[in-house]
Design a protein around this motif. Structure first.
Motif, PDB file in Angstrom:
ATOM      1  N   THR A 124      -4.350  -2.261   6.675  1.00 35.01           N
ATOM      2  CA  THR A 124      -3.616  -1.040   6.277  1.00 35.01           C
ATOM      3  C   THR A 124      -4.329  -0.311   5.147  1.00 35.01           C
ATOM      4  O   THR A 124      -4.170   0.898   5.004  1.00 35.01           O
ATOM      5  CB  THR A 124      -2.178  -1.369   5.835  1.00 35.01           C
ATOM      6  OG1 THR A 124      -2.223  -2.374   4.812  1.00 35.01           O
ATOM      7  CG2 THR A 124      -1.339  -1.855   6.997  1.00 35.01           C
ATOM      8  N   ALA A 125      -5.118  -1.038   4.350  1.00 39.15           N
ATOM      9  CA  ALA A 125      -5.828  -0.403   3.236  1.00 39.15           C
ATOM     10  C   ALA A 125      -6.858   0.603   3.738  1.00 39.15           C
ATOM     11  O   ALA A 125      -7.368   1.417   2.964  1.00 39.15           O
ATOM     12  CB  ALA A 125      -6.498  -1.459   2.359  1.00 39.15           C
ATOM     13  N   ARG A 126      -7.164   0.550   5.049  1.00 37.24           N
ATOM     14  CA  ARG A 126      -8.112   1.521   5.610  1.00 37.24           C
ATOM     15  C   ARG A 126      -7.480   2.906   5.753  1.00 37.24           C
ATOM     16  O   ARG A 126      -8.186   3.911   5.733  1.00 37.24           O
ATOM     17  CB  ARG A 126      -8.622   1.033   6.971  1.00 37.24           C
ATOM     18  CG  ARG A 126      -9.507  -0.230   6.859  1.00 37.24           C
ATOM     19  CD  ARG A 126      -9.788  -0.832   8.240  1.00 37.24           C
ATOM     20  NE  ARG A 126     -10.264   0.175   9.170  1.00 37.24           N
ATOM     21  CZ  ARG A 126      -9.733   0.400  10.379  1.00 37.24           C
ATOM     22  NH1 ARG A 126      -8.707  -0.317  10.804  1.00 37.24           N
ATOM     23  NH2 ARG A 126     -10.231   1.348  11.147  1.00 37.24           N
ATOM     24  N   PHE A 127      -6.151   2.968   5.894  1.00 37.22           N
ATOM     25  CA  PHE A 127      -5.486   4.272   6.040  1.00 37.22           C
ATOM     26  C   PHE A 127      -5.364   4.921   4.662  1.00 37.22           C
ATOM     27  O   PHE A 127      -4.446   4.638   3.890  1.00 37.22           O
ATOM     28  CB  PHE A 127      -4.102   4.118   6.669  1.00 37.22           C
ATOM     29  CG  PHE A 127      -4.118   3.395   7.996  1.00 37.22           C
ATOM     30  CD1 PHE A 127      -4.803   3.928   9.090  1.00 37.22           C
ATOM     31  CD2 PHE A 127      -3.475   2.172   8.152  1.00 37.22           C
ATOM     32  CE1 PHE A 127      -4.834   3.257  10.309  1.00 37.22           C
ATOM     33  CE2 PHE A 127      -3.495   1.510   9.360  1.00 37.22           C
ATOM     34  CZ  PHE A 127      -4.180   2.043  10.446  1.00 37.22           C
ATOM     35  N   GLY A 128      -6.343   5.776   4.343  1.00 34.20           N
ATOM     36  CA  GLY A 128      -6.366   6.394   3.020  1.00 34.20           C
ATOM     37  C   GLY A 128      -7.222   5.617   2.034  1.00 34.20           C
ATOM     38  O   GLY A 128      -7.151   5.870   0.827  1.00 34.20           O
ATOM     39  N   GLY A 129      -8.019   4.677   2.543  1.00 36.92           N
ATOM     40  CA  GLY A 129      -8.871   3.865   1.662  1.00 36.92           C
ATOM     41  C   GLY A 129      -9.847   4.737   0.867  1.00 36.92           C
ATOM     42  O   GLY A 129     -10.359   5.726   1.381  1.00 36.92           O
ATOM     43  N   THR A 130     -10.078   4.382  -0.391  1.00 38.70           N
ATOM     44  CA  THR A 130     -10.970   5.148  -1.267  1.00 38.70           C
ATOM     45  C   THR A 130     -12.267   4.375  -1.485  1.00 38.70           C
ATOM     46  O   THR A 130     -12.291   3.150  -1.330  1.00 38.70           O
ATOM     47  CB  THR A 130     -10.315   5.404  -2.633  1.00 38.70           C
ATOM     48  OG1 THR A 130     -10.116   4.134  -3.289  1.00 38.70           O
ATOM     49  CG2 THR A 130      -8.983   6.116  -2.490  1.00 38.70           C
ATOM     50  N   THR A 189       2.944  10.256   0.531  1.00 42.73           N
ATOM     51  CA  THR A 189       4.014  10.271   1.537  1.00 42.73           C
ATOM     52  C   THR A 189       3.919  11.501   2.449  1.00 42.73           C
ATOM     53  O   THR A 189       3.566  12.597   1.995  1.00 42.73           O
ATOM     54  CB  THR A 189       5.390  10.212   0.836  1.00 42.73           C
ATOM     55  OG1 THR A 189       6.382   9.926   1.810  1.00 42.73           O
ATOM     56  CG2 THR A 189       5.731  11.521   0.137  1.00 42.73           C
ATOM     57  N   LEU A 190       4.197  11.302   3.721  1.00 35.82           N
ATOM     58  CA  LEU A 190       4.281  12.379   4.722  1.00 35.82           C
ATOM     59  C   LEU A 190       2.954  13.089   4.969  1.00 35.82           C
ATOM     60  O   LEU A 190       2.942  14.253   5.366  1.00 35.82           O
ATOM     61  CB  LEU A 190       5.377  13.393   4.353  1.00 35.82           C
ATOM     62  CG  LEU A 190       6.768  12.847   4.022  1.00 35.82           C
ATOM     63  CD1 LEU A 190       7.773  13.976   3.947  1.00 35.82           C
ATOM     64  CD2 LEU A 190       7.209  11.795   5.017  1.00 35.82           C
ATOM     65  N   THR A 191       1.854  12.380   4.723  1.00 33.48           N
ATOM     66  CA  THR A 191       0.523  12.899   5.058  1.00 33.48           C
ATOM     67  C   THR A 191       0.039  12.243   6.352  1.00 33.48           C
ATOM     68  O   THR A 191       0.696  11.339   6.884  1.00 33.48           O
ATOM     69  CB  THR A 191      -0.487  12.568   3.947  1.00 33.48           C
ATOM     70  OG1 THR A 191      -0.507  11.145   3.783  1.00 33.48           O
ATOM     71  CG2 THR A 191      -0.113  13.235   2.624  1.00 33.48           C
ATOM     72  N   ALA A 192      -1.121  12.671   6.813  1.00 37.68           N
ATOM     73  CA  ALA A 192      -1.700  12.081   8.029  1.00 37.68           C
ATOM     74  C   ALA A 192      -1.897  10.573   7.850  1.00 37.68           C
ATOM     75  O   ALA A 192      -1.642   9.787   8.775  1.00 37.68           O
ATOM     76  CB  ALA A 192      -3.037  12.751   8.345  1.00 37.68           C
ATOM     77  N   GLU A 193      -2.310  10.164   6.641  1.00 38.06           N
ATOM     78  CA  GLU A 193      -2.536   8.732   6.387  1.00 38.06           C
ATOM     79  C   GLU A 193      -1.209   7.958   6.449  1.00 38.06           C
ATOM     80  O   GLU A 193      -1.160   6.822   6.917  1.00 38.06           O
ATOM     81  CB  GLU A 193      -3.178   8.519   5.013  1.00 38.06           C
ATOM     82  CG  GLU A 193      -4.590   9.049   4.875  1.00 38.06           C
ATOM     83  CD  GLU A 193      -4.652  10.557   4.688  1.00 38.06           C
ATOM     84  OE1 GLU A 193      -3.632  11.159   4.263  1.00 38.06           O
ATOM     85  OE2 GLU A 193      -5.719  11.148   4.982  1.00 38.06           O
ATOM     86  N   ASP A 194      -0.146   8.585   5.938  1.00 37.41           N
ATOM     87  CA  ASP A 194       1.171   7.952   5.991  1.00 37.41           C
ATOM     88  C   ASP A 194       1.590   7.778   7.458  1.00 37.41           C
ATOM     89  O   ASP A 194       2.088   6.714   7.860  1.00 37.41           O
ATOM     90  CB  ASP A 194       2.182   8.814   5.221  1.00 37.41           C
ATOM     91  CG  ASP A 194       3.547   8.144   5.082  1.00 37.41           C
ATOM     92  OD1 ASP A 194       3.649   6.915   5.293  1.00 37.41           O
ATOM     93  OD2 ASP A 194       4.526   8.861   4.759  1.00 37.41           O
TER      94      ASP A 194
END
Lengths: 423, 423
Positions: free
Chosen positions: A27-33, A42-47
């Motif tokens: 899950t850390a890959r969704f929006g990983g830095t 919240t409520l973004t594509a990554e969310d």
């Protein structure tokens, strides 16, 4: 899932720690830095991506996944008696703008690891078990925090939250629709039997004491204040010390007083000046105006009230002595939350049976559990995080502690399943 | 100007206070702001306008006006013996970005009012009298301040100043050419007999004591420091008081210590923390790092050194007690300036003869006079300014005090004219 219980209280069921860790890394890959943190507002594509992943993964374990009108997700594993309201486990998958991999996420994925443990062992609980992913716990894109557990528990109305806007002017309700997570079930019309939340401590106590499990007895009461100190700008070279109205010197004395007020209520009370703005902020000008905030907390509301009285008496006296004017305004008042003694006892017993070093602890930060405690028997489990660090890309926990926390969660859930609605 | 002296020491010569005030109001139009202040940065169109006005006005009084290679202007009224280096009066016509009508300007226009008084009475001094407008005293467009009196006195080289650039990247030398004020006389090759500067106090002492004249005996010694305090960011709710490394709390204690060190050397010493930056500066995070500056001054360099020793001993001790790291670096060291006793005596006698309430005073701010004192007998005259305010559009003085200051300046110049090169 149609088998009978094979062991009372599930003594032969265990958490797959490696699978839990793999889920955390996945899950850390969704929006990983690049720095190893997570940016998943919240409520973004990554969310949306992490929500879809969560739903898919739970469905693969045989769960039914729904979401309500605020986008809160519920992954339900049926029990023997599906007329009973579920035993619930929850937290959040959204993060701070430069957040870490564990704050909130451990609670949802720990719940998932409980579902996995039950499924793999073929154990069927009496109650349905549900894992909840609450929408917008962090409150960094849309304020305030704990927004949709707040709607669920009646703290906020659905409409006021739908109409919130982020700094770019986008409306919460529109963004919720846009990611496809505005459900038809009215938020809050979802009975529950009990609520458990696993979370990183976000403080240094467990690590310092070498403890693995924090048995969370509640959330501290907190009051926030804004202080404005008004003196007079003056030339640093030509203004004699007795003729000054130095707003920063006065504020420095108040900052010391805030610390002393908290320390006088040791060991539980804390008092913090975290934000300060100094004007005109020039190295050769005696400061004419300072703004700062105060954060006072204690598990006992009476102590918070007492500290407020002390501040209200000491700060104006410091201002008087320092030849400045001051104003203090309370801007937030969150009463202490006391978790359910029975649930606390279940976590404590689970930690003891597991042989983990454990201690009772009061949460400093707020959590979705603080709102859930208003409507259902609730408690939390803490695990240590390195250096007490959170809301930071460097947030760090160990695989062992994550598994330990999930193991205690599993045992506590099974105890709750046995104890509640036992008729 | 061809007449003989008609009265020893010019006892029948007087300042035209109304004309001086009219000059102040007239020049305030060049760069005048809606709030009644002046924005006249060095080497801008407004600076050229006021220079042109100054030259025109002095020439109308029969003076010869020249400028040197740094744009410093010299308005010269001949004396009986023009082989003598001139008695000089100077200050500056540039202002801060949101400056007032008087800081610097009073000194130049007060000098002009002396020229006018001499001319109207037909009095001819022994020495030539020159009024100097120094280029870029303020240092706000091109740093450092007192730039071209600095070149004049050998503190800076001409080339290093010509090559300075403003924040827009424009070069000092090019901008000086562009306004037409790069002269052919090499800066500094201009012998002088003595230097007097009239200025607003920029502090509250004269006003508070009801005095009209400050007899300035020198400029304080000053040392500046930068302090970095390193603690550790931590959650304000979950970090017990004894486990904190609160950089702001530690800094607050240091700010108190700076004040106490200065107060221990009362009544002359001053100590100021004017600038502070707090990180991450969030109301629920214990601050992990603070940067602040310290400004320590005293007329006696030995006291400044002693205060430094006290800071160097006390601040690290506060850091140790407060569980933080710290670093202190001295970034500026300006030794005290002691003005010429003979010149000081002339100002004092002039104030006494005029019947003005006067007191000896040490300048906090630096002035062109601080550099001139390195090369010639020098002193300054202060007049009160409302609330001690300067570097501010609301800077305010009275017409009476302006005239009083110019009157004392005139008398002191005549005394200097009589006393110097008398042998």
């Amino acid at each position: 899932m149609t088998q009978q219980n094979t062991a009372p209280h599930g003594s032969n069921i265990g958490i797959d720690g490696q699978a839990l860790w793999a889920d955390l890394m996945e899950t850390a890959r969704f929006g990983g830095t690049p720095k190893g943190g997570v940016r998943r507002l919240t409520l973004t594509a990554e969310d949306r991506q992490v929500r879809d992943w969560f739903a898919r993964t739970c469905e693969a374990l045989g769960c039914t996944v729904t979401f309500d009108s605020m986008g809160n997700q519920f992954a339900r594993r049926p029990g023997l008696d599906n007329s009973l309201p579920p035993i619930t486990i929850g937290s959040h998958l959204d993060t701070q703008p430069t957040g870490g991999k564990y704050d909130g996420i451990l609670g949802v994925l720990g719940g998932l690891s409980v579902l996995r443990a039950l499924e793999r062992s073929g154990y069927v609980t009496r109650h349905p078990i549900e894992v909840i992913n609450w929408t917008n716990e962090e409150g960094s894109r849309f304020t305030p925090p704990m927004m949709c557990s707040g709607v669920f528990t009646g703290v906020f109305t659905e409409q006021e939250v739908l109409d919130k806007r982020d700094r770019a002017g986008k409306r919460f309700g529109d963004e919720l629709e846009a990611i496809g997570y505005r459900g038809s079930e009215p938020c809050g019309q979802h009975p529950v039997t009990a609520y458990f939340e696993l979370h990183i401590e976000q403080g240094p106590i467990l690590e310092a004491e070498g403890k693995t499990i924090g048995i969370v007895t509640g959330v501290q009461g907190a009051r926030w204040y804004e202080v404005t100190v008004k003196g007079k700008d003056a030339h640093a070279g030509s203004t004699p010390m007795p003729m000054r109205h130095d707003a920063l010197l006065a504020s420095a004395r108040m900052i010391e007083a805030v610390s002393q007020v908290a320390c006088a209520h040791a060991p539980t009370a804390v008092g913090t000046v975290g934000l300060i703005e100094n004007r005109p902020n020039s190295n050769n000008v005696v400061p004419g105006e300072v703004f700062f905030t105060i954060d006072m907390r204690d598990p006992d509301d009476a102590v918070v009230r007492q500290m407020e009285e002390e501040l209200y008496s000491q700060l104006p006296e410091i201002a008087r002595r320092s030849n400045v004017e001051m104003e203090i305004v309370r801007i937030w008042d969150a009463p202490a939350v006391h978790f359910d003694p029975e649930c606390i006892g279940m976590v404590e017993a689970a930690a003891t049976e597991s042989g983990y070093g454990a201690r009772r602890i009061v949460s400093g930060p707020g959590h979705d559990a603080a709102y859930m405690a208003r409507v259902t028997p609730t408690t939390m489990i803490f695990v240590p995080c390195a250096d007490g660090l959170s809301h930071n890309e460097a947030e760090s926990i160990t695989e062992q502690d994550a598994a330990a926390g999930a193991g205690v969660l599993l045992k506590a859930i099974l105890k709750a399943d046995a104890a509640f609605n036992a008729g």
